[in-house]
Write a protein that holds these residues in place. Structure first.
Motif, PDB file in Angstrom:
ATOM      1  N   ALA A 197     -27.657 -62.624 -33.793  1.00 39.41           N
ATOM      2  CA  ALA A 197     -27.846 -63.001 -35.198  1.00 39.41           C
ATOM      3  C   ALA A 197     -29.013 -62.235 -35.811  1.00 39.41           C
ATOM      4  CB  ALA A 197     -28.090 -64.501 -35.307  1.00 39.41           C
ATOM      5  N   ASP A 198     -28.959 -62.088 -37.134  1.00 41.68           N
ATOM      6  CA  ASP A 198     -30.035 -61.438 -37.876  1.00 41.68           C
ATOM      7  C   ASP A 198     -30.831 -62.430 -38.712  1.00 41.68           C
ATOM      8  OD1 ASP A 198     -29.254 -58.564 -37.281  1.00 41.68           O
ATOM      9  OD2 ASP A 198     -27.407 -59.293 -38.219  1.00 41.68           O
ATOM     10  N   ILE A 199     -30.133 -63.421 -39.287  1.00 40.43           N
ATOM     11  CA  ILE A 199     -30.745 -64.378 -40.206  1.00 40.43           C
ATOM     12  C   ILE A 199     -30.388 -65.794 -39.773  1.00 40.43           C
ATOM     13  CG2 ILE A 199     -30.770 -65.224 -42.600  1.00 40.43           C
ATOM     14  CD1 ILE A 199     -29.970 -62.378 -43.469  1.00 40.43           C
ATOM     15  N   LEU A 200     -31.365 -66.687 -39.822  1.00 44.63           N
ATOM     16  CA  LEU A 200     -31.123 -68.123 -39.661  1.00 44.63           C
ATOM     17  C   LEU A 200     -31.226 -68.758 -41.039  1.00 44.63           C
ATOM     18  CD1 LEU A 200     -30.858 -70.591 -37.608  1.00 44.63           C
ATOM     19  CD2 LEU A 200     -33.309 -70.893 -38.028  1.00 44.63           C
ATOM     20  N   LEU A 201     -30.202 -69.496 -41.442  1.00 48.53           N
ATOM     21  CA  LEU A 201     -30.172 -70.104 -42.770  1.00 48.53           C
ATOM     22  C   LEU A 201     -30.289 -71.613 -42.665  1.00 48.53           C
ATOM     23  CD1 LEU A 201     -29.799 -69.767 -45.829  1.00 48.53           C
ATOM     24  CD2 LEU A 201     -27.319 -69.842 -45.447  1.00 48.53           C
TER      25      LEU A 201
ATOM     26  N   VAL B  60     -34.427 -67.901 -43.234  1.00 51.18           N
ATOM     27  CA  VAL B  60     -34.347 -68.086 -44.679  1.00 51.18           C
ATOM     28  C   VAL B  60     -34.123 -69.576 -44.866  1.00 51.18           C
ATOM     29  CG1 VAL B  60     -33.069 -67.587 -46.797  1.00 51.18           C
ATOM     30  CG2 VAL B  60     -33.433 -65.771 -45.099  1.00 51.18           C
ATOM     31  N   SER B  61     -35.145 -70.279 -45.350  1.00 50.25           N
ATOM     32  CA  SER B  61     -35.119 -71.742 -45.296  1.00 50.25           C
ATOM     33  C   SER B  61     -35.683 -72.372 -46.561  1.00 50.25           C
ATOM     34  CB  SER B  61     -35.932 -72.237 -44.092  1.00 50.25           C
ATOM     35  OG  SER B  61     -36.085 -73.639 -44.113  1.00 50.25           O
ATOM     36  N   THR B  62     -35.152 -73.536 -46.896  1.00 51.40           N
ATOM     37  CA  THR B  62     -35.781 -74.330 -47.938  1.00 51.40           C
ATOM     38  C   THR B  62     -37.212 -74.667 -47.515  1.00 51.40           C
ATOM     39  OG1 THR B  62     -34.620 -76.228 -46.924  1.00 51.40           O
ATOM     40  CG2 THR B  62     -33.760 -75.388 -49.005  1.00 51.40           C
ATOM     41  N   ASN B  63     -38.093 -74.710 -48.502  1.00 48.11           N
ATOM     42  CA  ASN B  63     -39.508 -74.973 -48.242  1.00 48.11           C
ATOM     43  C   ASN B  63     -39.738 -76.479 -48.200  1.00 48.11           C
ATOM     44  OD1 ASN B  63     -42.231 -74.908 -47.943  1.00 48.11           O
ATOM     45  ND2 ASN B  63     -42.686 -73.950 -49.910  1.00 48.11           N
ATOM     46  N   VAL B  64     -39.447 -77.068 -47.051  1.00 47.13           N
ATOM     47  CA  VAL B  64     -39.580 -78.519 -46.878  1.00 47.13           C
ATOM     48  C   VAL B  64     -40.343 -78.803 -45.588  1.00 47.13           C
ATOM     49  CG1 VAL B  64     -37.488 -79.096 -48.174  1.00 47.13           C
ATOM     50  CG2 VAL B  64     -37.314 -78.649 -45.726  1.00 47.13           C
ATOM     51  N   GLY B  65     -40.894 -80.025 -45.512  1.00 46.65           N
ATOM     52  CA  GLY B  65     -41.574 -80.458 -44.299  1.00 46.65           C
ATOM     53  C   GLY B  65     -42.685 -79.525 -43.882  1.00 46.65           C
ATOM     54  N   GLY B  66     -42.734 -79.238 -42.580  1.00 50.70           N
ATOM     55  CA  GLY B  66     -43.803 -78.395 -42.047  1.00 50.70           C
ATOM     56  C   GLY B  66     -43.427 -76.931 -41.917  1.00 50.70           C
ATOM     57  N   ILE B  67     -42.320 -76.528 -42.521  1.00 48.09           N
ATOM     58  CA  ILE B  67     -41.824 -75.161 -42.335  1.00 48.09           C
ATOM     59  C   ILE B  67     -42.798 -74.119 -42.867  1.00 48.09           C
ATOM     60  CG2 ILE B  67     -39.996 -73.548 -43.029  1.00 48.09           C
ATOM     61  CD1 ILE B  67     -38.028 -75.912 -42.750  1.00 48.09           C
ATOM     62  N   SER B  68     -43.407 -74.382 -44.019  1.00 47.52           N
ATOM     63  CA  SER B  68     -44.315 -73.393 -44.614  1.00 47.52           C
ATOM     64  C   SER B  68     -45.611 -73.234 -43.831  1.00 47.52           C
ATOM     65  CB  SER B  68     -44.629 -73.765 -46.065  1.00 47.52           C
ATOM     66  OG  SER B  68     -45.319 -75.001 -46.129  1.00 47.52           O
ATOM     67  N   HIS B  69     -45.883 -74.124 -42.881  1.00 48.35           N
ATOM     68  CA  HIS B  69     -47.071 -73.962 -42.032  1.00 48.35           C
ATOM     69  C   HIS B  69     -46.860 -72.859 -40.996  1.00 48.35           C
ATOM     70  CE1 HIS B  69     -49.266 -77.330 -43.695  1.00 48.35           C
ATOM     71  NE2 HIS B  69     -48.203 -78.080 -43.577  1.00 48.35           N
ATOM     72  N   HIS B  70     -45.606 -72.466 -40.802  1.00 52.36           N
ATOM     73  CA  HIS B  70     -45.302 -71.406 -39.831  1.00 52.36           C
ATOM     74  C   HIS B  70     -44.620 -70.198 -40.454  1.00 52.36           C
ATOM     75  CE1 HIS B  70     -46.401 -73.856 -36.340  1.00 52.36           C
ATOM     76  NE2 HIS B  70     -45.787 -74.858 -36.929  1.00 52.36           N
ATOM     77  N   ILE B  71     -43.915 -70.419 -41.563  1.00 52.26           N
ATOM     78  CA  ILE B  71     -43.221 -69.315 -42.226  1.00 52.26           C
ATOM     79  C   ILE B  71     -44.012 -68.902 -43.451  1.00 52.26           C
ATOM     80  CG2 ILE B  71     -41.086 -68.549 -43.326  1.00 52.26           C
ATOM     81  CD1 ILE B  71     -40.841 -69.187 -40.341  1.00 52.26           C
ATOM     82  N   ALA B  72     -44.495 -67.673 -43.449  1.00 50.91           N
ATOM     83  CA  ALA B  72     -45.188 -67.094 -44.609  1.00 50.91           C
ATOM     84  C   ALA B  72     -44.179 -66.246 -45.374  1.00 50.91           C
ATOM     85  CB  ALA B  72     -46.376 -66.249 -44.153  1.00 50.91           C
TER      86      ALA B  72
ATOM     87  N   GLY C 141     -40.333 -64.303 -42.797  1.00 52.76           N
ATOM     88  CA  GLY C 141     -39.194 -65.080 -43.268  1.00 52.76           C
ATOM     89  C   GLY C 141     -39.254 -65.247 -44.772  1.00 52.76           C
ATOM     90  N   PHE C 142     -38.321 -66.035 -45.293  1.00 54.00           N
ATOM     91  CA  PHE C 142     -38.275 -66.318 -46.719  1.00 54.00           C
ATOM     92  C   PHE C 142     -38.143 -67.819 -46.947  1.00 54.00           C
ATOM     93  CE2 PHE C 142     -36.675 -61.909 -46.625  1.00 54.00           C
ATOM     94  CZ  PHE C 142     -37.548 -61.332 -47.550  1.00 54.00           C
ATOM     95  N   LEU C 143     -38.901 -68.323 -47.926  1.00 54.69           N
ATOM     96  CA  LEU C 143     -38.871 -69.745 -48.273  1.00 54.69           C
ATOM     97  C   LEU C 143     -38.139 -69.931 -49.597  1.00 54.69           C
ATOM     98  CD1 LEU C 143     -42.564 -70.635 -47.383  1.00 54.69           C
ATOM     99  CD2 LEU C 143     -40.517 -71.254 -46.072  1.00 54.69           C
TER     100      LEU C 143
END
Length: 280
Positions: A177-181, A204-216, A221-223
């Protein structure tokens, strides 16, 4: 035994026995994420007992902040926040970067349950929109009975693999895989992101919960900020998929970044060392 430690996680019985333990017994609890407001959960069962809990383990910064906010709301001593220990979950991370094939078609992956908050049907809508916009992608949906929550008209745009039980097969799926959605309305910090990052898959994820603490955003990745406006969410997700499809140098750069981040933050050694220190 004076040094006896009692650890519990997400069950009401554990909190019922805490008052019965002698004061010299160390009590630890593990909370993954807060439940919905009107649902029972560990953060509610534990509230009358927070002074008796010696250490509280959380797996993401969001839950730590939620506990802190709860203490303020209920006028609990804020100094007890020092008892909270953040330990990331662990995943298997190879010693070297898992090289990706040079494909003309991007493989987009969803891995998870078919719960309402996951909005799997939105993943399928994004797959349809990619097809209509001639973005060369193939969408793989991994999980049990995901077909049941995808509209019949959208199923042709997805490959449903069913549940994957064997670790080797799951790792192979990530490496292809290339992208996780992720299109969820709420998350803590999902294991699937950690597993994907360990295998060089760009989230590539919605910016919810603790995701933005690891994804910049734009770095590993993309929020997606349009969490609840589904049409805007689809367009935003499409824009990021299109960027990665058109510029494979960016895709390669982000793929390397997510792998390095996983190796530095989600390794088995780091996880084991933290728990050994806590439980010694």
């Amino acid at each position: 035994i004076a040094r006896l430690k009692v650890l519990g996680s997400n069950n009401s019985f554990f909190y019922e026995i805490i008052p019965l333990l002698k004061k010299d017994k160390t009590v630890l609890d593990l909370i993954h994420a807060f439940t919905f407001e009107n649902e029972p959960g560990a953060e509610k069962w534990s509230l009358p007992l927070v002074n008796r809990i010696n250490k509280r383990i959380v797996i993401n910064q969001k839950t730590k902040q939620d506990i802190f906010n709860q203490y303020i709301e209920h006028k609990i001593n804020k100094d007890l926040i020092d008892r909270i220990v953040l330990i990331n979950n662990k995943v298997s991370v190879s010693n070297c970067f898992p090289e990706k094939e040079n494909r003309t078609i991007l493989n987009v992956l969803y891995v998870g349950r078919n719960g309402e908050e996951k909005r799997v049907n939105l993943v399928a809508k994004i797959a349809e929109r990619c097809y209509l916009k001639n973005i060369d992608t193939c969408f793989y949906l991994v999980g049990e009975n995901l077909e049941s929550v995808v509209s019949d008209s959208l199923k042709k745009y997805c490959v449903f693999t069913g549940n994957i039980s064997y670790e080797d097969e799951l790792i192979k799926t990530y490496r292809n895989a290339d992208i996780l959605l992720i299109t969820s309305t709420r998350e803590g910090f999902p294991m699937t992101i950690m597993e994907a990052m360990a295998n060089g898959v760009v989230p590539v994820s919605t910016n919810v919960g603790g995701i933005s603490h690891h994804i910049a955003h734009g770095e590993n990745g993309f929020l997606i900020e349009s969490v609840f406006d589904e049409e805007k969410l689809i367009e935003e997700a499409l824009s990021y998929i299109e960027i990665l499809n058109q510029d494979r140098i960016i895709l390669k750069k982000l793929s390397n970044s997510v792998y390095i981040y996983a190796k530095n933050n989600f390794s088995e050694k780091e996880f084991n060392d933290r728990y050994r220190e806590l439980l010694k």
